[in-house]
Design a protein around this motif. Sequence first.
Motif, PDB file in Angstrom:
ATOM      1  N   SER A 249       0.651  -0.855  -0.016  1.00 17.27           N
ATOM      2  CA  SER A 249      -0.050   0.066   0.513  1.00 17.27           C
ATOM      3  C   SER A 249       1.625   1.512  -0.039  1.00 17.27           C
ATOM      4  O   SER A 249       1.759   1.677   0.669  1.00 17.27           O
ATOM      5  CB  SER A 249      -0.650   0.573   1.045  1.00 17.27           C
ATOM      6  OG  SER A 249      -1.755  -1.349   1.157  1.00 17.27           O
ATOM      7  N   ALA A 250       0.384   2.029  -0.593  1.00 14.40           N
ATOM      8  CA  ALA A 250       1.438   3.321  -1.354  1.00 14.40           C
ATOM      9  C   ALA A 250       1.169   4.453  -2.500  1.00 14.40           C
ATOM     10  O   ALA A 250      -0.018   3.317  -3.100  1.00 14.40           O
ATOM     11  CB  ALA A 250       2.609   2.736  -1.271  1.00 14.40           C
ATOM     12  N   MET A 251       1.660   5.476  -2.206  1.00 14.97           N
ATOM     13  CA  MET A 251       0.781   6.208  -3.646  1.00 14.97           C
ATOM     14  C   MET A 251       2.613   5.877  -4.746  1.00 14.97           C
ATOM     15  O   MET A 251       3.073   6.185  -4.543  1.00 14.97           O
ATOM     16  CB  MET A 251       1.317   7.799  -3.142  1.00 14.97           C
ATOM     17  CG  MET A 251       0.357   8.911  -3.999  1.00 14.97           C
ATOM     18  SD  MET A 251      -0.698   8.709  -4.820  1.00 14.97           S
ATOM     19  CE  MET A 251      -1.555   9.281  -3.369  1.00 14.97           C
ATOM     20  N   TYR A 252       2.253   5.052  -6.101  1.00 12.26           N
ATOM     21  CA  TYR A 252       2.806   5.165  -7.024  1.00 12.26           C
ATOM     22  C   TYR A 252       2.543   6.094  -7.394  1.00 12.26           C
ATOM     23  O   TYR A 252       2.168   6.511  -8.234  1.00 12.26           O
ATOM     24  CB  TYR A 252       2.015   3.531  -7.344  1.00 12.26           C
ATOM     25  CG  TYR A 252       2.355   2.508  -6.465  1.00 12.26           C
ATOM     26  CD1 TYR A 252       1.970   2.335  -5.466  1.00 12.26           C
ATOM     27  CD2 TYR A 252       3.336   1.215  -6.585  1.00 12.26           C
ATOM     28  CE1 TYR A 252       1.764   1.370  -4.468  1.00 12.26           C
ATOM     29  CE2 TYR A 252       4.137   0.562  -6.214  1.00 12.26           C
ATOM     30  CZ  TYR A 252       2.413   0.391  -5.357  1.00 12.26           C
ATOM     31  OH  TYR A 252       3.157  -1.121  -4.220  1.00 12.26           O
ATOM     32  N   TYR A 253       3.740   6.576  -8.101  1.00 11.43           N
ATOM     33  CA  TYR A 253       4.393   7.364  -8.846  1.00 11.43           C
ATOM     34  C   TYR A 253       5.265   6.462 -10.162  1.00 11.43           C
ATOM     35  O   TYR A 253       5.762   5.872  -9.649  1.00 11.43           O
ATOM     36  CB  TYR A 253       5.545   8.822  -8.679  1.00 11.43           C
ATOM     37  CG  TYR A 253       4.521   8.953  -7.523  1.00 11.43           C
ATOM     38  CD1 TYR A 253       4.972   8.496  -6.302  1.00 11.43           C
ATOM     39  CD2 TYR A 253       3.660  10.031  -7.491  1.00 11.43           C
ATOM     40  CE1 TYR A 253       4.446   9.345  -5.070  1.00 11.43           C
ATOM     41  CE2 TYR A 253       3.265  11.000  -6.767  1.00 11.43           C
ATOM     42  CZ  TYR A 253       3.588  10.474  -5.438  1.00 11.43           C
ATOM     43  OH  TYR A 253       2.842  11.109  -4.528  1.00 11.43           O
ATOM     44  N   CYS A 254       5.311   7.193 -11.564  1.00 12.79           N
ATOM     45  CA  CYS A 254       5.789   6.885 -12.821  1.00 12.79           C
ATOM     46  C   CYS A 254       6.724   8.010 -12.902  1.00 12.79           C
ATOM     47  O   CYS A 254       6.447   9.205 -12.294  1.00 12.79           O
ATOM     48  CB  CYS A 254       4.648   6.258 -13.541  1.00 12.79           C
ATOM     49  SG  CYS A 254       4.016   8.155 -14.697  1.00 12.79           S
TER      50      CYS A 254
ATOM     51  N   THR B 127      -1.008   8.001  -7.436  1.00 15.62           N
ATOM     52  CA  THR B 127      -2.007   7.099  -7.934  1.00 15.62           C
ATOM     53  C   THR B 127      -1.993   5.956  -6.808  1.00 15.62           C
ATOM     54  O   THR B 127      -0.925   5.613  -5.961  1.00 15.62           O
ATOM     55  CB  THR B 127      -2.230   6.208  -9.360  1.00 15.62           C
ATOM     56  OG1 THR B 127      -3.774   5.670  -9.209  1.00 15.62           O
ATOM     57  CG2 THR B 127      -0.438   5.165  -9.322  1.00 15.62           C
ATOM     58  N   GLN B 128      -2.782   6.162  -6.429  1.00 19.06           N
ATOM     59  CA  GLN B 128      -2.877   5.511  -4.571  1.00 19.06           C
ATOM     60  C   GLN B 128      -3.597   4.341  -4.579  1.00 19.06           C
ATOM     61  O   GLN B 128      -4.200   3.375  -5.712  1.00 19.06           O
ATOM     62  CB  GLN B 128      -3.868   5.911  -3.896  1.00 19.06           C
ATOM     63  CG  GLN B 128      -4.324   5.479  -1.672  1.00 19.06           C
ATOM     64  CD  GLN B 128      -2.986   5.373  -1.943  1.00 19.06           C
ATOM     65  OE1 GLN B 128      -2.587   6.386  -1.609  1.00 19.06           O
ATOM     66  NE2 GLN B 128      -2.673   4.497  -0.703  1.00 19.06           N
TER      67      GLN B 128
END
Length: 121
Positions: free
Chosen positions: A88-93, A115-116
């Motif tokens: 679980s986390a905020m994911y960034y490209c 995106t969460q």
Amino acid sequence: QVQPVQSGGGSVQAGGSLRLSCVASGPTYCKAWFRQAPGKERKWVARIYTNTGATYYVDSVRGRFTISQDSAKNTVYLQMNSLKPEDSAMYYCAASADGDICSYSSSLLRWGQGTQVTVSS
């Protein structure tokens, strides 16, 4: 330069799957996914080199996550399987135009909006 645009993510139970997408327009040397849990540093998860397709993963996701690209669509994906609550986390490209800097959080990268991803036990 245009910032990458992300889609996907959401909430899932442990053991489930999610797929993230990111459109990174313009020339890229490498693309990567990072994640940031609340109160923690942003950390690299996976990267892919545009020309060779070579992929690399952090140990905690290897065998469960797959990074891939569709060059015709300027899109990079992160398929996440066997998800765990600790994912679980905020994911960034992120995308690098011409430097091999996709394995650490750098201001020289072009960042998506985030995106969460939430995995419940």
